[in-house]
Motif scaffolding. Structure first.
Motif, short mmCIF file in Angstrom:
data_model
loop_
_atom_site.label_atom_id
_atom_site.label_comp_id
_atom_site.label_asym_id
_atom_site.label_seq_id
_atom_site.Cartn_x
_atom_site.Cartn_y
_atom_site.Cartn_z
N TYR A 28 -54.02 15.70 11.92
CA TYR A 28 -55.43 15.87 11.56
C TYR A 28 -55.87 17.26 11.97
CZ TYR A 28 -55.96 14.61 16.51
OH TYR A 28 -55.85 14.57 17.87
N PRO B 155 -59.32 11.95 14.40
CA PRO B 155 -58.66 10.73 14.90
C PRO B 155 -59.39 9.45 14.51
CG PRO B 155 -58.68 12.42 16.59
CD PRO B 155 -59.52 12.94 15.47
N TYR C 175 -47.59 10.36 11.60
CA TYR C 175 -48.93 10.84 11.27
C TYR C 175 -49.93 10.76 12.44
CZ TYR C 175 -47.26 10.62 6.46
OH TYR C 175 -46.54 10.82 5.31
N GLN C 176 -49.46 10.45 13.63
CA GLN C 176 -50.39 10.24 14.75
C GLN C 176 -51.27 11.46 15.03
OE1 GLN C 176 -48.53 8.99 18.39
NE2 GLN C 176 -50.47 8.87 19.51
N LYS D 253 -53.98 5.07 7.86
CA LYS D 253 -52.86 4.15 8.02
C LYS D 253 -52.91 3.04 6.97
CE LYS D 253 -50.66 1.02 11.33
NZ LYS D 253 -50.68 0.48 12.73
N ARG E 48 -57.97 7.79 11.48
CA ARG E 48 -56.56 7.41 11.44
C ARG E 48 -56.34 5.97 10.94
NH1 ARG E 48 -52.06 6.35 16.04
NH2 ARG E 48 -50.27 6.37 14.64
#
Length: 342
Positions: free
Chosen positions: A261, A234, A257-258, A241, A237
């Protein structure tokens, strides 16, 4: 600490062949998966097998070191009914169980790329269902398939069904499409076909997960889990982005895509807990291990050919050279023969 699992859906920077997509370096993603306690993972770049040479070298080294971490070589294809502009290019996952299955992945990928075209400023390399059925029949029992992420056809239909049900509208037609799609997949892959769900707190993904579970139970299929990992943790991220936004293109929104991972088993349990009971999650993770157990190690650098295949390959090369020397049109001939030379 929860039991481990096999992540069937992982990307590397080689997914960036056509689009900006992943920030994962091959060795980094494998090292991180081992660190998190995963029992294995599948590398499934977007219609690209280019990372597999590096990945196979790493897998071979791990094997020599005595590691039981399992790595599958796969491909996230785009599966459609026909090649046309303006359509949705549904995601679908393939994983080779063995060296023969890997030959099938190469053959399917060659067909997709040979027929690629431009749509909405992006190069598209989809595979037709008819092509998957024709080639898949040759490799049945050697390739594992899953329905992929929410970009897949089944998940798209599951969300559509959920929304229709919520509005009190008739969802029978959508349910029939779901049934027809899974019947097609079962025909091609048999017991090597699975439905993929994803860990998330997103309301739509939760709705998809729950709908998929009910559907799977109704048709006698199993759910497995894939995090669709495009970045490692995370913390990365924001970097991912920014990378996605560094170039214009027609693609999924950032919210897609949150949760894409690598996750530990504990995090998988926590996030899937928004969709399923603990016993249902246990079954899903057990299914991921079932998939892992079907994967054999094979060395891509083993250049030994079956004598018959070696002789046939030499004959084909001579045949093509003969056509070239005569100045004839070779294009149609290559289309027919190129897969045999892989």
């Amino acid at each position: 600490m929860k039991s481990s699992y096999f992540n069937c859906h992982t990307h590397t920077m080689y997914s960036n062949l056509r689009i900006i997509d992943s920030t994962n370096r091959p060795e980094d993603v494998i090292n991180k998966a081992i660190e998190l306690g995963l029992s294995g993972l599948a590398i499934t770049d977007h219609e690209c097998l280019s990372s597999h040479v590096i990945i196979n070298k790493i897998a071979k080294r791990l094997k020599e070191e005595g590691s039981d971490f399992k790595i599958a070589l796969g491909n996230e294809i785009y599966l459609v009914d026909e090649r046309k502009n303006g359509q949705k290019y549904y995601h679908f996952l393939l994983m080779a169980k063995d060296a023969y299955g890997y030959k099938g992945l190469k053959e399917l990928s060659s067909i997709a790329w040979y027929n690629s075209y431009t749509d909405r400023k992006l190069e598209r390399a989809p595979l037709l269902k008819s092509e998957l059925k024709e080639i898949g029949s040759k490799y049945k029992g050697h390739i594992i398939a899953t329905t992929a992420c929410r970009g897949g056809e089944l998940s798209t239909l599951a969300l559509e069904k959920y929304k229709l049900d919520q509005m009190g509208q008739n969802s029978q037609e959508t349910a029939q499409k779901m049934l027809e799609f899974t019947q097609f997949c079962k025909e091609v892959f048999g017991e090597d076909f699975y439905i993929e769900c994803a860990p998330s707190t997103d309301k739509e993904q939760i709705a998809i997960n729950k709908t998929l579970l009910r559907f799977a139970q109704a048709v006698g299929l199993k759910l497995t889990v894939g995090t669709d990992a495009h970045y490692l943790t995370p913390a990365e991220r924001p970097i991912h982005k920014a990378y996605l936004n560094s170039k214009e293109g027609d693609r999924e929104v950032d919210s897609f895509y949150q949760f894409t991972y690598l996750m530990s088993a504990n995090e998988i349990y926590e996030l899937l807990g928004y969709s399923f009971s603990e016993s249902e999650i246990d079954n899903i993770l057990n299914t991921s291990i079932e998939i892992q157990d079907k994967i054999e190690f094979y060395d891509l650098f083993n250049g030994k050919l079956n004598p018959t295949l070696k002789k046939r390959k030499q004959e084909l090369i001579k045949e093509i050279n003969s056509i070239l020397n005569k100045g004839l049109d070779i294009q149609g001939h290559i289309v027919q023969k190129k897969n045999l030379l892989n």
